[in-house]
Design an enzyme around this catalytic site. Structure first.
Site, PDB file in Angstrom:
ATOM      1  CG  ASP A 452      -1.928   1.086   1.252  1.00 16.49           C
ATOM      2  OD1 ASP A 452      -1.748   2.085   0.516  1.00 16.49           O
ATOM      3  OD2 ASP A 452      -2.923   0.965   2.008  1.00 16.49           O
ATOM      4  CG  HIS A 453       3.009   4.179  -3.157  1.00 15.91           C
ATOM      5  ND1 HIS A 453       3.939   4.846  -2.393  1.00 15.91           N
ATOM      6  CD2 HIS A 453       3.578   4.036  -4.387  1.00 15.91           C
ATOM      7  CE1 HIS A 453       5.010   5.114  -3.112  1.00 15.91           C
ATOM      8  NE2 HIS A 453       4.825   4.616  -4.331  1.00 15.91           N
ATOM      9  NE  ARG A 454      -4.158   3.740   1.442  1.00 12.78           N
ATOM     10  CZ  ARG A 454      -5.341   3.268   1.858  1.00 12.78           C
ATOM     11  NH1 ARG A 454      -6.367   4.094   2.011  1.00 12.78           N
ATOM     12  NH2 ARG A 454      -5.477   1.974   2.099  1.00 12.78           N
TER      13      ARG A 454
END
Length: 482
Positions: A452-454
Site C-alpha cells: 500500500d503506497h499510503r
C-alpha cells in the site's frame, strides 16, 4: 406446550448472515440442550450451530441453501409440559431429562464453540430413533425425499418446513463427516442417500461424491440422465425464445453459480481492496539453493519436527517486518491515520475446496521456527477441512502467499484488505545463474511484494524485499538479524 424460538446467533467478526447447509434435525424430533441442530456456512467457515433449548422441534425456519440473517428465527422448540399441567395432561417418557437440562440452561451461543456445556455431539439423538418416546412425531432420515411424500408450504422469505408423513421404512442416512463432502454433493446434484461410502464404517468420502458426479455427467451427455442431474443451469437461448422443453438435452447451457458464502466474501473483499488501496508490486529473482540446503540440514537433525519451506519463508518475513515495521500496518481511513500492529499476525493464503481463505497465526513473531512450522501445518490442514472458526480467518497484519504451488513463477496479488502488504513466492526451479563469475544451475524463485503506497514509499518496500531475498540466498543472515 410453550414454544421457544431460537434466533440465529451473532456470528461475530462483522458477519451478518449464514447459509443453511444441512439441517441435523426434522420437525417432530426431540432435541436436548446444546444439541447441534443445523450446519451453516458463513463467509468464513462451515460450522455447527447448537440449540440452547430442549423439547420437540415444531418448525425449521429456512430451507437448505437459503441465507438467514443474524437475529432471525432459526428453529422453534416446544418445551415439555410439566406433570399435571392440565386435565389429563401426561408427559411422554424421557421428557424429565429434557426438563432438567432446560432448567440448567445454556450459555451464550457462539458459533463453532457450542453453548457452554460441550459434548453436544455425544448427546445427539439419532434421527432414526423410534417415535415411541414422542407420540405422533416422525424422524425422517437425511434422504427423506425417498422416504415418502412431504408436505411443504409455498416459498417465502422464511419458509417453515412441515413435518413429513410417517413412513414404515425410512431411508438410512448417508454417513458423512466432512462439510466439504456435503457441499460438493449439493453443488453437483448428488443424492448422498444413494451412495455407499468407501470410508471406514461406510463414511462417504470426497472421492465417492466425485465418482457419482462423474457418472451423472456421463449420463447427461449420453442423454439418459433425465432429471437426475440437478445442476442449476440457464438455457443458452435468446431472451425472447421460449424456455427449453423439460427433458430436452444436447443444447448448449450456461452454468449459473450463485455468488454466495465464501465466494461472495472473496469478491467483496478483493473489490474493496482494489477500490481503496493504491497498491504497487515490485519483484526480484533469488537463488534459493542455500535455503533448500538449510531446510534439509534442519530436518536431518530433527526428523521428528520437520520444517517446511513455507515455515522458513515465514521466518524470513518476520525478520523483515522487524526491520521494516511500516509494512506491518493498516490504514484507518475514517480516522485518517496509519496503525502499525504491535505484533505480527501472519496470514497464510490457502486454497481450499470452498475458495481462497487466509487463516491467521496470531503473534507469529513470538514463535520459534519449529513452533511456526507446526502451527502452519495444523492451520492450513484445518482451513482445507473447513474446521477453522471465523475468528481465525480475520485480524491479519501481513500475508504470505505461496502461489508457486500452482506451478507459476510470478504474480501481482491483491492485498488482503485492510492489510498494507503481501509477499508472494513463485515456484522454485532450476535456472542458469552466475555464481562467483561462473555460470551454474541453481534453484531460483521469484519474490514479489505488493504494498500500500499510503503506508510507505519505494525505499521501505524495496529494502524489505531485498532483505527477504538476501535471507533466501544466505539463510545465515537470519541469525545476524535476530
Amino acid at each position: 406446550m410453550s414454544e421457544r424460538v431460537f434466533l440465529l446467533p451473532d456470528l461475530g467478526e462483522g458477519l451478518t448472515e449464514a447459509e443453511i447447509v444441512q439441517w441435523r434435525v426434522a420437525v417432530g424430533d426431540i432435541v436436548t440442550v446444546d444439541q447441534t441442530v443445523v450446519e451453516v456456512e458463513t463467509a468464513k467457515a462451515v460450522v455447527d450451530v447448537p440449540c440452547p433449548y430442549a423439547g420437540r422441534v415444531v418448525a425449521l425456519h429456512g430451507a437448505e441453501g437459503e441465507a438467514r440473517p443474524v437475529g432471525q428465527p432459526l428453529i422453534t422448540v416446544a418445551e415439555p409440559v410439566a406433570d399435571g399441567a392440565g386435565a389429563g395432561a401426561t408427559e411422554p417418557a424421557g421428557h424429565a431429562v429434557y426438563r432438567e437440562e432446560e432448567r440448567a440452561g445454556s450459555g451464550n451461543v457462539l458459533i463453532g464453540y457450542g453453548t457452554g456445556h460441550g459434548g453436544s455431539r455425544r448427546r445427539r439423538r439419532s434421527r432414526l430413533a423410534p417415535a415411541a418416546h414422542a407420540p405422533g412425531a416422525t424422524a425422517p432420515a437425511a434422504g427423506a425425499a425417498h422416504a415418502g411424500p412431504v408436505s411443504r408450504p409455498a416459498a417465502s422469505p422464511a419458509p417453515v418446513l412441515a413435518a413429513p408423513v410417517p413412513d414404515t421404512a425410512p431411508a438410512v442416512p448417508a454417513l458423512v463427516i466432512s462439510p466439504i463432502v456435503r457441499r460438493l454433493a449439493r453443488e453437483h446434484g448428488v443424492d448422498l442417500s444413494t451412495l455407499r461410502g468407501s470410508g471406514p464404517g461406510g463414511v462417504v468420502r470426497r472421492a465417492d461424491v466425485e465418482a457419482a458426479a462423474g457418472a451423472l455427467a456421463d449420463a447427461a451427455r449420453a442423454g439418459t440422465a433425465g432429471s437426475a442431474a440437478r445442476l442449476a443451469v440457464v438455457p443458452d437461448l435468446p431472451a425472447a425464445s421460449p424456455a427449453q422443453p423439460a427433458g430436452q438435452v444436447g443444447l448448449a447451457q450456461d452454468v449459473v453459480i450463485p455468488l454466495t458464502g465464501i465466494r461472495k466474501a472473496i469478491a467483496d473483499k478483493l473489490s474493496r481492496s482494489r477500490r481503496e488501496i493504491p497498491e504497487v508490486t515490485i519483484w526480484v529473482d533469488a537463488d534459493a539453493t542455500a535455503l533448500l540446503e538449510t531446510r534439509a540440514a534442519i530436518n536431518a537433525a530433527h526428523p521428528d519436527r520437520p520444517v517446511s519451506i513455507l515455515a522458513l519463508l515465514a521466518r524470513i518475513c518476520l525478520s523483515g517486518l522487524r526491520r521494516y515495521p511500516q509494512l506491518n500496518a493498516r490504514v484507518d481511513t475514517e480516522g485518517q491515520r496509519i496503525i502499525q500492529s504491535a505484533g505480527v499476525h501472519l496470514g497464510i493464503a490457502a486454497q481450499t475446496d470452498r475458495g481462497l481463505v487466509v487463516p491467521v497465526l496470531r503473534d507469529a513473531d513470538r514463535l520459534t521456527t519449529a513452533e511456526l512450522a507446526a502451527e502452519l501445518a495444523a492451520t492450513t490442514a484445518a482451513a482445507r477441512a473447513g474446521e477453522l472458526p471465523p475468528a481465525r480467518l480475520t485480524g491479519g497484519s501481513f500475508t504470505l502467499n505461496n502461489y508457486g504451488v500452482f506451478g507459476v513463477d510470478g504474480s501481482t496479488p491483491i492485498i488482503n484488505h485492510p492489510e498494507a502488504a503481501l509477499l508472494g513466492v513463485g515456484r522454485i526451479v532450476d535456472k542458469p545463474w552466475v555464481v562467483d563469475g561462473q555460470l551454474a544451475v541453481r534453484k531460483v524463485t521469484q519474490l514479489s511484494l505488493t504494498f500500500d503506497h499510503r503506508v510507505c514509499d519505494g525505499g521501505v518496500a524495496g529494502g524489505f524485499l531485498r532483505h527477504v531475498a538476501d535471507c533466501v540466498e544466505q539463510p545465515a543472515l537470519l541469525i545476524a538479524a535476530v
